[in-house]
Design a protein around this motif. Structure first.
Motif, PDB file in Angstrom:
ATOM      1  N   PHE A  31       0.814  -1.211   0.000  1.00 21.83           N
ATOM      2  CA  PHE A  31       0.000   0.000   0.000  1.00 21.83           C
ATOM      3  C   PHE A  31       0.847   1.261   0.000  1.00 21.83           C
ATOM      4  N   ILE A  32       2.148   1.106  -0.007  1.00 19.10           N
ATOM      5  CA  ILE A  32       3.042   2.267  -0.073  1.00 19.10           C
ATOM      6  C   ILE A  32       3.776   2.222  -1.409  1.00 19.10           C
ATOM      7  N   LEU A  33       4.812   1.433  -1.493  1.00 15.71           N
ATOM      8  CA  LEU A  33       5.598   1.347  -2.717  1.00 15.71           C
ATOM      9  C   LEU A  33       4.809   0.658  -3.834  1.00 15.71           C
ATOM     10  N   GLY A  34       4.088  -0.390  -3.496  1.00 18.81           N
ATOM     11  CA  GLY A  34       3.295  -1.100  -4.504  1.00 18.81           C
ATOM     12  C   GLY A  34       2.274  -0.202  -5.172  1.00 18.81           C
ATOM     13  N   GLN A  35       1.599   0.605  -4.369  1.00 19.36           N
ATOM     14  CA  GLN A  35       0.597   1.529  -4.909  1.00 19.36           C
ATOM     15  C   GLN A  35       1.237   2.570  -5.810  1.00 19.36           C
ATOM     16  N   GLN A  36       2.408   3.059  -5.427  1.00 22.54           N
ATOM     17  CA  GLN A  36       3.132   4.022  -6.257  1.00 22.54           C
ATOM     18  C   GLN A  36       3.519   3.407  -7.600  1.00 22.54           C
ATOM     19  N   LEU A  37       3.999   2.173  -7.564  1.00 20.87           N
ATOM     20  CA  LEU A  37       4.346   1.472  -8.808  1.00 20.87           C
ATOM     21  C   LEU A  37       3.126   1.333  -9.706  1.00 20.87           C
ATOM     22  N   GLU A  38       2.032   0.886  -9.140  1.00 21.74           N
ATOM     23  CA  GLU A  38       0.801   0.713  -9.917  1.00 21.74           C
ATOM     24  C   GLU A  38       0.340   2.038 -10.517  1.00 21.74           C
ATOM     25  N   ASN A  39       0.260   3.066  -9.694  1.00 22.36           N
ATOM     26  CA  ASN A  39      -0.235   4.367 -10.163  1.00 22.36           C
ATOM     27  C   ASN A  39       0.652   4.947 -11.257  1.00 22.36           C
ATOM     28  N   THR A  40       1.956   4.836 -11.083  1.00 17.87           N
ATOM     29  CA  THR A  40       2.877   5.411 -12.064  1.00 17.87           C
ATOM     30  C   THR A  40       2.782   4.679 -13.393  1.00 17.87           C
ATOM     31  N   LEU A  41       2.724   3.354 -13.347  1.00 16.73           N
ATOM     32  CA  LEU A  41       2.623   2.590 -14.585  1.00 16.73           C
ATOM     33  C   LEU A  41       1.274   2.817 -15.268  1.00 16.73           C
ATOM     34  N   LEU A  42       0.222   2.942 -14.487  1.00 17.04           N
ATOM     35  CA  LEU A  42      -1.086   3.244 -15.076  1.00 17.04           C
ATOM     36  C   LEU A  42      -1.098   4.635 -15.702  1.00 17.04           C
ATOM     37  N   GLU A  43      -0.360   5.558 -15.118  1.00 14.09           N
ATOM     38  CA  GLU A  43      -0.249   6.900 -15.699  1.00 14.09           C
ATOM     39  C   GLU A  43       0.455   6.833 -17.058  1.00 14.09           C
ATOM     40  N   VAL A  44       1.481   6.001 -17.160  1.00 18.01           N
ATOM     41  CA  VAL A  44       2.158   5.797 -18.446  1.00 18.01           C
ATOM     42  C   VAL A  44       1.154   5.281 -19.469  1.00 18.01           C
ATOM     43  N   LEU A  45       0.370   4.283 -19.087  1.00 23.05           N
ATOM     44  CA  LEU A  45      -0.623   3.705 -19.995  1.00 23.05           C
ATOM     45  C   LEU A  45      -1.661   4.749 -20.423  1.00 23.05           C
ATOM     46  N   LYS A  46      -2.157   5.525 -19.465  1.00 22.53           N
ATOM     47  CA  LYS A  46      -3.148   6.555 -19.786  1.00 22.53           C
ATOM     48  C   LYS A  46      -2.560   7.630 -20.698  1.00 22.53           C
ATOM     49  N   ASN A  47      -1.315   8.000 -20.463  1.00 17.50           N
ATOM     50  CA  ASN A  47      -0.678   9.007 -21.318  1.00 17.50           C
ATOM     51  C   ASN A  47      -0.502   8.506 -22.745  1.00 17.50           C
ATOM     52  N   ILE A  48      -0.212   7.228 -22.900  1.00 20.13           N
ATOM     53  CA  ILE A  48      -0.082   6.656 -24.248  1.00 20.13           C
ATOM     54  C   ILE A  48      -1.419   6.720 -24.974  1.00 20.13           C
ATOM     55  N   ILE A  49      -2.483   6.393 -24.271  1.00 20.00           N
ATOM     56  CA  ILE A  49      -3.822   6.479 -24.867  1.00 20.00           C
ATOM     57  C   ILE A  49      -4.120   7.923 -25.271  1.00 20.00           C
ATOM     58  N   GLN A  50      -3.795   8.860 -24.393  1.00 18.36           N
ATOM     59  CA  GLN A  50      -4.049  10.271 -24.683  1.00 18.36           C
ATOM     60  C   GLN A  50      -3.213  10.747 -25.861  1.00 18.36           C
ATOM     61  N   ALA A  51      -1.929  10.432 -25.864  1.00 19.11           N
ATOM     62  CA  ALA A  51      -1.043  10.882 -26.955  1.00 19.11           C
ATOM     63  C   ALA A  51      -1.506  10.338 -28.296  1.00 19.11           C
ATOM     64  N   ASN A  52      -2.011   9.121 -28.284  1.00 25.69           N
ATOM     65  CA  ASN A  52      -2.476   8.508 -29.528  1.00 25.69           C
ATOM     66  C   ASN A  52      -3.634   9.278 -30.144  1.00 25.69           C
ATOM     67  N   GLN A  53      -4.401   9.979 -29.324  1.00 28.09           N
ATOM     68  CA  GLN A  53      -5.566  10.718 -29.807  1.00 28.09           C
ATOM     69  C   GLN A  53      -5.262  12.180 -30.138  1.00 28.09           C
ATOM     70  N   GLU A  54      -4.117  12.664 -29.673  1.00 26.45           N
ATOM     71  CA  GLU A  54      -3.806  14.083 -29.848  1.00 26.45           C
ATOM     72  C   GLU A  54      -3.129  14.373 -31.184  1.00 26.45           C
ATOM     73  N   ARG A  55      -3.365  15.573 -31.656  1.00 25.57           N
ATOM     74  CA  ARG A  55      -2.689  16.017 -32.877  1.00 25.57           C
ATOM     75  C   ARG A  55      -1.246  16.391 -32.550  1.00 25.57           C
ATOM     76  N   ASN A  56      -1.044  17.163 -31.477  1.00 23.21           N
ATOM     77  CA  ASN A  56       0.291  17.540 -31.024  1.00 23.21           C
ATOM     78  C   ASN A  56       0.652  16.647 -29.835  1.00 23.21           C
ATOM     79  N   LYS A  57       1.382  15.598 -30.088  1.00 22.91           N
ATOM     80  CA  LYS A  57       1.658  14.565 -29.107  1.00 22.91           C
ATOM     81  C   LYS A  57       2.860  14.845 -28.224  1.00 22.91           C
ATOM     82  N   LEU A  58       3.731  15.755 -28.608  1.00 17.60           N
ATOM     83  CA  LEU A  58       5.044  15.894 -28.009  1.00 17.60           C
ATOM     84  C   LEU A  58       5.010  16.124 -26.501  1.00 17.60           C
TER      85      LEU A  58
END
Length: 111
Positions: A31-58
């Motif tokens: 619930f400390i380090l594990g949660q941070q790992l999960e949240n950070t990796l999920l943020e990477v996944l969400k950002n990839i989804i977002q970048a894929n939809q954006e015109r200016n991805k940079l």
């Protein structure tokens, strides 16, 4: 459409792999380090989804790179605290590096 994006599939597979590993962390660290790992990796996944939809991805891709670096540090910390064995660490590090290379290529092509 997202399934055709190789980086999306690699990160998704990493998420599926990391969850059972985190569940084996010591209870107080799940619930400390594990949660941070999960949240950070999920943020990477969400950002990839977002970048894929954006015109200016940079900008989104740069933020994704920062999140991936954060994940790398947290992942290494989990290894150094011996919450995983060396084979598990090496397997995950290889997958993280694959994602990093794909992300770097995507950033370069977006400039």
């Amino acid at each position: 459409m997202l399934e055709d994006l190789i980086i999306y599939q690699k990160v998704y597979d990493l998420v599926l792999w990391i969850y059972p590993l985190i569940n084996k962390f010591p209870k107080n660290q799940r619930f400390i380090l594990g949660q941070q790992l999960e949240n950070t990796l999920l943020e990477v996944l969400k950002n990839i989804i977002q970048a894929n939809q954006e015109r200016n991805k940079l900008e989104t891709l740069k933020q994704t790179s920062i999140e991936l670096d954060k994940f790398r540090i947290l992942y290494r910390l989990a290894k150094d605290l011996r919450f995983m064995n060396i084979k598990q660490y090496e397997f995950g590090a290889k997958k993280i590096n694959e994602v990093g290379k794909l992300l770097t290529g995507w950033i370069r092509s977006s400039r």
